[in-house]
Design an enzyme around this catalytic site. Sequence first.
Site, PDB file in Angstrom:
ATOM      1  N   GLN A 174      -2.056  14.212   0.534  1.00 40.96           N
ATOM      2  CA  GLN A 174      -2.513  14.869  -0.706  1.00 40.96           C
ATOM      3  C   GLN A 174      -3.974  15.317  -0.590  1.00 40.96           C
ATOM      4  O   GLN A 174      -4.368  16.305  -1.189  1.00 40.96           O
ATOM      5  CB  GLN A 174      -2.381  13.911  -1.901  1.00 40.96           C
ATOM      6  CG  GLN A 174      -0.962  13.606  -2.338  1.00 40.96           C
ATOM      7  CD  GLN A 174      -0.448  12.350  -1.697  1.00 40.96           C
ATOM      8  OE1 GLN A 174      -0.849  11.989  -0.585  1.00 40.96           O
ATOM      9  NE2 GLN A 174       0.457  11.655  -2.376  1.00 40.96           N
ATOM     10  N   ASP A 179      -3.115   5.089 -11.124  1.00 40.79           N
ATOM     11  CA  ASP A 179      -1.747   5.244 -11.629  1.00 40.79           C
ATOM     12  C   ASP A 179      -1.427   4.247 -12.727  1.00 40.79           C
ATOM     13  O   ASP A 179      -0.555   4.475 -13.555  1.00 40.79           O
ATOM     14  CB  ASP A 179      -0.740   5.101 -10.491  1.00 40.79           C
ATOM     15  CG  ASP A 179      -0.738   6.366  -9.658  1.00 40.79           C
ATOM     16  OD1 ASP A 179      -1.644   6.521  -8.815  1.00 40.79           O
ATOM     17  OD2 ASP A 179       0.132   7.223  -9.898  1.00 40.79           O
ATOM     18  N   ALA A 199      -0.370  10.845 -11.737  1.00 42.51           N
ATOM     19  CA  ALA A 199       0.112  10.105 -12.912  1.00 42.51           C
ATOM     20  C   ALA A 199       0.147  10.937 -14.202  1.00 42.51           C
ATOM     21  O   ALA A 199       1.201  11.034 -14.849  1.00 42.51           O
ATOM     22  CB  ALA A 199      -0.735   8.843 -13.072  1.00 42.51           C
TER      23      ALA A 199
HETATM   24  O1  MRU Z   1       1.986   9.707  -5.052  1.00 44.31           O
HETATM   25  P1  MRU Z   1       1.080  10.551  -5.895  1.00 44.31           P
HETATM   26  O2  MRU Z   1       0.583  11.767  -5.200  1.00 44.31           O
HETATM   27  O3  MRU Z   1       1.690  10.848  -7.246  1.00 44.31           O
HETATM   28  O4  MRU Z   1      -0.186   9.620  -6.166  1.00 44.31           O
HETATM   29  C1  MRU Z   1      -1.226  10.109  -6.946  1.00 44.31           C
HETATM   30  C2  MRU Z   1      -2.367   9.177  -7.054  1.00 44.31           C
HETATM   31  O5  MRU Z   1      -2.367   8.097  -6.536  1.00 44.31           O
HETATM   32  C3  MRU Z   1      -3.497   9.623  -7.931  1.00 44.31           C
HETATM   33  O6  MRU Z   1      -4.715   9.116  -7.473  1.00 44.31           O
HETATM   34  C4  MRU Z   1      -3.259   9.100  -9.353  1.00 44.31           C
HETATM   35  O7  MRU Z   1      -1.989   9.442  -9.796  1.00 44.31           O
HETATM   36  C5  MRU Z   1      -4.264   9.611 -10.301  1.00 44.31           C
HETATM   37  S1  MRU Z   1      -4.016  11.327 -10.628  1.00 44.31           S
HETATM   38  C6  MRU Z   1      -5.168  11.850 -11.748  1.00 44.31           C
END
Ligand code: MRU
Length: 347
Positions: A195, A236, A47
């Site tokens: 991830q 997010d 995010a």
């Molecule tokens: O789909 P992504 O990889 O963008 O999702 C990321 C997440 O869900 C993270 O936990 C969130 O963005 C927090 S990042 C500090």
Amino acid sequence: MLPTIAWDGETVVMIDQRRLPQEETYLRCRDQHEVAAAIRDMAIRGAPAIGVAAAMGIVLGMQRQASDAAGDRAATFEAIARELAATRPTAVNLSWAIARMRRCLETHLALRTASLVPELLREALAIEREDIDACRRLGDLGALLLPERARVLTHCNAGALATAGYGTALGIVRSAARLGRLEAVFADETRPFLQGARLTLWELMRDGIPTTLITDNMAAHFMARGEINAIVVGADRIAANGDVANKIGTYGLAVLAKEHCIPFLVAAPLSTFDPATPTGVDIPIEERSPHEVTHIAGQRVAPEGAVARHPAFDVTPARLVSAIVCERGVARAPLADSLAQLARIVG
Ligand code: MRU
């Protein structure tokens, strides 16, 4: 510190997260369309990181604006903002960064500032710098909430790669390691985009932080055996009532944490708070391609023609959240009041 994203004077350079951990390659975006594609296709993700990318994408787009008329510049800005905002709907940091850039534009249009683009660049770089500061502060605050010999489970990647640097959930992990409070980290692989396996392991191993990779379906087992004593995740979007949208699978971990009496901490900068969204039900959940479920690393794992779904995020109800840590402090139940109080301090 890890170079997630940088302005190099003419272009936006970002580490291509789709290629990690096999290759450390950098993607150079020359205009807002390339930045939008990088966000949509997950070359950059997380995010806060996509908020910084959008701010820099706006600078790239505004640089190409030919006319100097105020009306034209405002219209160009809105067209760029629309394209960037449409890339990923769930992380509020994206629209937060765009709104902040819009306020900067409006101020300088009203002041008739001659050099508008340098002002926009200054704002984008401030967003980047402030995000690193916020992560360091919330990391230090959150580390003190962990058990003294913390054995932390984290989900997805809420690290340096997901922010301008240092990380939110992994910021807490980093600070806990520095303070000598960290015994172990478990990272679940985070199907379908992996991830956790690809990015969290890569990041923490570079820092020499002892991390064990588990598959998503092993979390309950390790909690039941007492091998995990805290869960720390990013967010997010956090609704006004404290409901938290985060990577798909987070909700299940929160339910398991309650069953096993394990604290469930959410780490997020204030740019992830969304007081305009009353509850989690109102948060738009991105539905990505089923191809990302039927295939792993480009290899088909389900039969041809299989029906699949890919909601990229889920919502953890506020009642399952032990605390939300941001750069200004810690919100606890009742989260709605506590979050409103933190927002007032800011505001
Ligand atoms: O789909 P992504 O990889 O963008 O999702 C990321 C997440 O869900 C993270 O936990 C969130 O963005 C927090 S990042 C500090």
